[in-house]
Design a protein around this motif. Structure first.
Motif, PDB file in Angstrom:
ATOM      1  N   HIS A 294       0.716  -1.085   0.048  1.00  0.00           N
ATOM      2  CA  HIS A 294       0.067  -0.092  -0.135  1.00  0.00           C
ATOM      3  C   HIS A 294       0.848   1.330   0.169  1.00  0.00           C
ATOM      4  CE1 HIS A 294       0.106   0.815   4.547  1.00  0.00           C
ATOM      5  NE2 HIS A 294       0.152  -0.191   4.633  1.00  0.00           N
ATOM      6  N   ASP A 306       6.171   0.567   6.964  1.00  0.00           N
ATOM      7  CA  ASP A 306       4.743   0.262   6.547  1.00  0.00           C
ATOM      8  C   ASP A 306       4.211   1.418   5.707  1.00  0.00           C
ATOM      9  OD1 ASP A 306       1.983  -0.070   6.758  1.00  0.00           O
ATOM     10  OD2 ASP A 306       1.679   0.549   8.820  1.00  0.00           O
ATOM     11  N   ASP A 307       4.361   1.121   4.386  1.00  0.00           N
ATOM     12  CA  ASP A 307       4.255  -0.055   3.805  1.00  0.00           C
ATOM     13  C   ASP A 307       5.221   0.459   2.503  1.00  0.00           C
ATOM     14  OD1 ASP A 307       4.353  -2.515   3.134  1.00  0.00           O
ATOM     15  OD2 ASP A 307       2.590  -2.431   1.988  1.00  0.00           O
ATOM     16  N   GLU A 340      -4.926   2.150   2.580  1.00  0.00           N
ATOM     17  CA  GLU A 340      -5.138   0.972   3.434  1.00  0.00           C
ATOM     18  C   GLU A 340      -5.234   1.527   4.948  1.00  0.00           C
ATOM     19  OE1 GLU A 340      -3.889  -2.059   6.219  1.00  0.00           O
ATOM     20  OE2 GLU A 340      -2.784  -0.220   5.920  1.00  0.00           O
ATOM     21  N   GLU A 341      -4.412   2.518   5.328  1.00  0.00           N
ATOM     22  CA  GLU A 341      -4.546   2.769   6.814  1.00  0.00           C
ATOM     23  C   GLU A 341      -5.957   3.211   7.263  1.00  0.00           C
ATOM     24  OE1 GLU A 341      -2.415   2.118   8.595  1.00  0.00           O
ATOM     25  OE2 GLU A 341      -0.097   2.210   7.703  1.00  0.00           O
ATOM     26  N   ASP A 368       2.993  -6.436   3.614  1.00  0.00           N
ATOM     27  CA  ASP A 368       2.634  -5.308   4.445  1.00  0.00           C
ATOM     28  C   ASP A 368       3.013  -5.670   5.991  1.00  0.00           C
ATOM     29  OD1 ASP A 368       1.628  -3.023   5.476  1.00  0.00           O
ATOM     30  OD2 ASP A 368      -0.555  -3.400   5.384  1.00  0.00           O
ATOM     31  N   TYR A 434       8.633  -5.373  14.503  1.00  0.00           N
ATOM     32  CA  TYR A 434       7.678  -4.653  13.570  1.00  0.00           C
ATOM     33  C   TYR A 434       7.035  -3.519  14.533  1.00  0.00           C
ATOM     34  CZ  TYR A 434       4.224  -3.209   9.996  1.00  0.00           C
ATOM     35  OH  TYR A 434       3.526  -2.506   9.152  1.00  0.00           O
TER      36      TYR A 434
END
Ligand code: ZN
Ligand code: ZN
Length: 482
Positions: A294, A306-307, A340-341, A368, A434
């Protein structure tokens, strides 16, 4: 691999020796029966060739570097997001994709604005806070109110309105590190639903312990939601170090008084875009291998893990197949999803706009989860044919990527596709660290390890090669299709 490649211009290929680049692919007869045919041998030769070339290419890293340096933060609908769309079109063109196009996506833009928090009582001092994505602002002078702390949303749900009325609710749930990030889904409801649940009991605002696994003073943002009929209240996250500090102030009957001031705002409807690049298939142009990431990010870091990583990995993998093998037999489509977020908005648009051609997608996957090394391939394939790709699985196993379950939903943006009959894969990455960086100002390029992101690129490139050059077809049997 060495970093001097970066200084040699964008495309790492320009200085790689790719004698085999170009139209080396000769269409092979379809496989018959179950024995290994010359065509299958040829496919595995391609897979190994792509693997070798990918191991020597810094392209995925180079793409993330370009995105984070030249564009930076790109919250959906923002000026950064608009620049990211232009960047993506240019990048795909520069890399030689046959077709580059975009798909309009309407998004609600939101601006973070200023945020601060100060303990007034018992021990006056500032706390590091960030607004959650989509939050309304506090009044200009802020909100000053006693804080009431809960271990979890569940504990909050058992509280009475008397305890909460007019107060600031503090959701203080710890999150553990885990290779597959499995605790994220347990803690993230605090962020997404905390404001609604606290407001139902009359709270004036909600703050959460950041959904993260670090011990830094960076707060973790991320999307939150309101619900129709429930009063909107401001929502923020304090850093984990600050959550520890605030928690320690609750002793006996001590009243903890906090002032929070956040000036976030809704910035109206904007148009963003899914940006799509294709290498058109020679034999079966209508059959599509879809790899994705994304394009949008949160606004505090530069969206490297991200990302940016997924954008780099998917784009580089597809480009490598073309560079090493030549024109693919099936179409390879890279989709850089918008927004996407804030709720898979670009992916939902993609599915709506392509509803008649989803049946042509042979496989979809999204990267992702940062850039940690891949250790497992999960699939959602037609069970009856899944083992037909055993040579691919064996090749992946040699580099430590084992075959996992056949029940995955794929990455976030492709997760809405299996129920529409699209086969998906999820390549599980080591995400131990992450959530140290996720959605913080600390999500920057230096957190990406070159060898690790290159391993990702290689694994995606091997799978993309196999899917684009073979006749393997894991789509549901016609009678089973929805
Ligand atoms: Zn993401
Ligand atoms: Zn995210």
């Amino acid at each position: 691999m060495n970093t001097s490649f970066y200084k040699a211009g964008f495309c790492a290929f320009s200085i790689l020796t790719l004698a085999s680049c170009g139209a080396t692919y000769t269409p092979q007869p379809a496989k018959e029966g179950l024995e290994v045919t010359p065509a299958q041998n040829q496919v595995m030769e391609y897979v190994r060739k792509v693997q070798n070339q990918s191991d020597e290419s810094d392209l995925a890293f180079e793409i993330v570097k370009s995105l984070t340096v030249e564009v930076g933060p790109r919250i959906p609908g923002s000026s950064g997001d608009k620049r990211a769309v232009v960047w993506a079109e240019n990048k795909l063109n520069e890399l030689g994709f046959d077709k580059v196009y975009k798909q309009a996506v309407r998004v609600r833009n939101w601006e973070r604005g200023f945020a601060d928090a100060n303990v007034i009582k018992p021990y006056p001092q500032p706390l590091v806070i960030t607004a959650l994505g989509g939050s309304i602002a506090t009044p200009e002078s802020g909100i000053e109110a006693p804080v009431v702390m809960f271990e979890s949303l569940e504990a909050l749900s058992k509280a009475s309105a008397n305890e909460i009325e007019g107060k600031i609710v503090f959701l203080n749930t710890r999150m553990q590190r885990h290779k597959a990030g499995r605790f994220y889904s347990q803690v993230v409801p605090n962020r997404v639903n905390g404001a609604v649940e606290a407001s139902k009991l009359g709270a004036s605002a909600v703050i959460i312990r950041s959904v993260g696994t670090d011990n830094s003073r960076f707060a973790h943002t991320g999307v939150m939601r309101y619900e129709d009929g429930v009063t909107k209240i401001p929502a923020g996250a304090i850093s984990i170090a600050d959550a520890n500090n605030l928690e320690a102030m609750f002793t006996g009957n001590t009243e903890v008084l906090l002032n929070i001031n956040m000036q976030a705002k809704d910035a109206g409807w904007q148009t963003s875009y899914n940006v799509i690049g294709e290498f058109t298939g020679t034999e079966k142009p209508n059959e599509v291998v879809l790899v994705s990431g994304h394009l949008d990010s949160w606004d505090e870091g530069t969206g490297a893990l991200d990302d940016g990583a997924g954008v780099g990995i998917a784009t580089a993998a597809a480009t490598l197949v073309k560079k090493v093998v030549g024109q693919p037999k099936r179409t390879i489509r890279v989709v850089l999803f918008a927004a996407e977020e804030i709720g898979l908005i670009g992916a939902r648009q993609y599915v709506r706009d392509n509803k008649d051609s989803l049946k042509n997608i042979i496989m979809a996957g999204e990267s992702d989860f940062g850039a940690g090394p891949i250790y497992q391939i999960d699939t959602r394939f037609n069970e009856a044919v899944r083992s037909d790709a055993s040579e691919l699985y064996a090749e992946l196993a040699k580099i430590g990527v084992v075959l996992g379950n056949n029940t995955t939903n794929g990455g976030p943006d492709v997760s809405i596709m299996p129920k529409l009959g699209v086969p998906v894969i999820a390549l599980k990455q080591d995400g131990t660290y992450y959530f140290d960086y996720h959605h913080t100002p600390n999500d920057t390029l230096d957190k990406i390890n070159l060898a690790d992101i290159t391993q990702n690129q290689t694994v995606w490139a091997m799978i993309t090669t196999y899917m684009a050059m073979s006749d393997f077809d894991p789509r549901p049997a016609p009678e089973a299709a929805p």
